[in-house]
Design a protein around this motif. Structure first.
Motif, short mmCIF file in Angstrom:
data_model
loop_
_atom_site.label_atom_id
_atom_site.label_comp_id
_atom_site.label_asym_id
_atom_site.label_seq_id
_atom_site.Cartn_x
_atom_site.Cartn_y
_atom_site.Cartn_z
N GLN A 169 0.64 -1.19 -0.03
CA GLN A 169 0.02 -0.09 -0.01
C GLN A 169 0.66 1.26 -0.01
O GLN A 169 1.67 1.20 0.60
N PRO A 170 0.34 2.33 -0.85
CA PRO A 170 1.40 3.53 -0.66
C PRO A 170 1.12 4.34 0.66
O PRO A 170 -0.06 4.13 1.25
N ASP A 171 2.39 4.84 1.31
CA ASP A 171 2.11 5.51 2.50
C ASP A 171 1.48 6.58 2.14
O ASP A 171 2.05 7.40 1.31
N PRO A 172 0.48 7.21 2.96
CA PRO A 172 -0.04 8.56 2.66
C PRO A 172 0.78 9.75 2.87
O PRO A 172 0.65 10.77 2.20
N LEU A 173 1.67 9.57 3.84
CA LEU A 173 2.51 10.92 4.03
C LEU A 173 3.81 10.93 3.09
O LEU A 173 4.16 11.94 2.50
N THR A 174 4.46 9.61 2.83
CA THR A 174 5.65 9.72 1.97
C THR A 174 5.41 9.37 0.51
O THR A 174 6.01 9.66 -0.32
N GLY A 175 4.30 8.40 0.30
CA GLY A 175 4.08 7.99 -0.91
C GLY A 175 4.96 6.92 -1.45
O GLY A 175 4.72 6.05 -2.41
N TRP A 176 5.87 6.35 -0.28
CA TRP A 176 6.39 5.09 -0.85
C TRP A 176 5.53 4.00 -0.38
O TRP A 176 4.75 3.83 0.28
N ASN A 177 5.77 3.03 -1.13
CA ASN A 177 5.00 1.65 -1.16
C ASN A 177 5.73 1.02 0.10
O ASN A 177 6.91 0.92 0.36
N GLY A 178 4.58 0.23 0.82
CA GLY A 178 5.10 -0.73 1.87
C GLY A 178 4.05 -1.51 2.26
O GLY A 178 2.89 -1.19 1.82
N GLY A 179 4.37 -2.28 3.59
CA GLY A 179 3.19 -2.94 4.00
C GLY A 179 3.72 -3.64 5.33
O GLY A 179 4.84 -3.54 5.97
N SER A 180 2.67 -4.54 6.18
CA SER A 180 3.08 -5.08 7.09
C SER A 180 3.77 -6.59 7.13
O SER A 180 4.22 -6.85 8.17
N ASP A 181 3.72 -7.00 5.88
CA ASP A 181 4.25 -8.41 5.80
C ASP A 181 5.94 -7.97 5.53
O ASP A 181 6.58 -7.71 4.62
N THR A 182 6.74 -8.61 6.41
CA THR A 182 8.14 -8.55 6.35
C THR A 182 8.85 -9.82 5.82
O THR A 182 9.97 -9.77 5.68
N THR A 183 8.06 -10.77 5.45
CA THR A 183 8.77 -12.01 4.80
C THR A 183 9.27 -11.81 3.64
O THR A 183 10.21 -12.40 2.94
N ASN A 184 8.72 -10.58 2.89
CA ASN A 184 9.34 -10.40 1.47
C ASN A 184 10.79 -9.72 1.42
O ASN A 184 11.31 -9.71 0.26
#
Length: 93
Positions: free
Chosen positions: A35-50
């Motif tokens: 999901q894109p972060d609303p503040l920075t616009g960077w993509n990220g998520g809660s899944d750390t296995t990737n």
């Protein structure tokens, strides 16, 4: 159940050598879309296995590790090497 992908590292396109292309990598498939972060616009998520990449000397060792840990996995076949044979004299034809 975690799903993993096992593949052989490709040759780096920016280098002429074939170092470390004999390693087999085990990489987890993402469970959720990033999901894109609303503040920075960077993509990220809660899944750390990737972020986890494990290297193995052989395909059998990678498969054995995945089976021992209970991961579902699929093997991506190594790309076929294409040789472009040419002589120096071909530059002047």
């Amino acid at each position: 159940m975690k799903t993993a992908r096992i593949y052989q590292r490709p040759k780096n396109a920016m280098q002429s050598g074939r170092a470390r292309t004999d390693l087999w990598m085990l990489e987890f498939e993402p469970r959720t879309a990033q999901q894109p972060d609303p503040l920075t616009g960077w993509n990220g998520g809660s899944d750390t296995t990737n972020q986890v990449r494990l290297g193995f000397p052989t395909l059998e060792a990678a498969k054995a590790h995945a089976e021992r840990e209970g991961y579902a996995y699929h093997v991506v076949p190594a790309p076929e090497r294409k040789l472009k044979l040419q002589a120096y004299a071909d530059n002047f034809r």
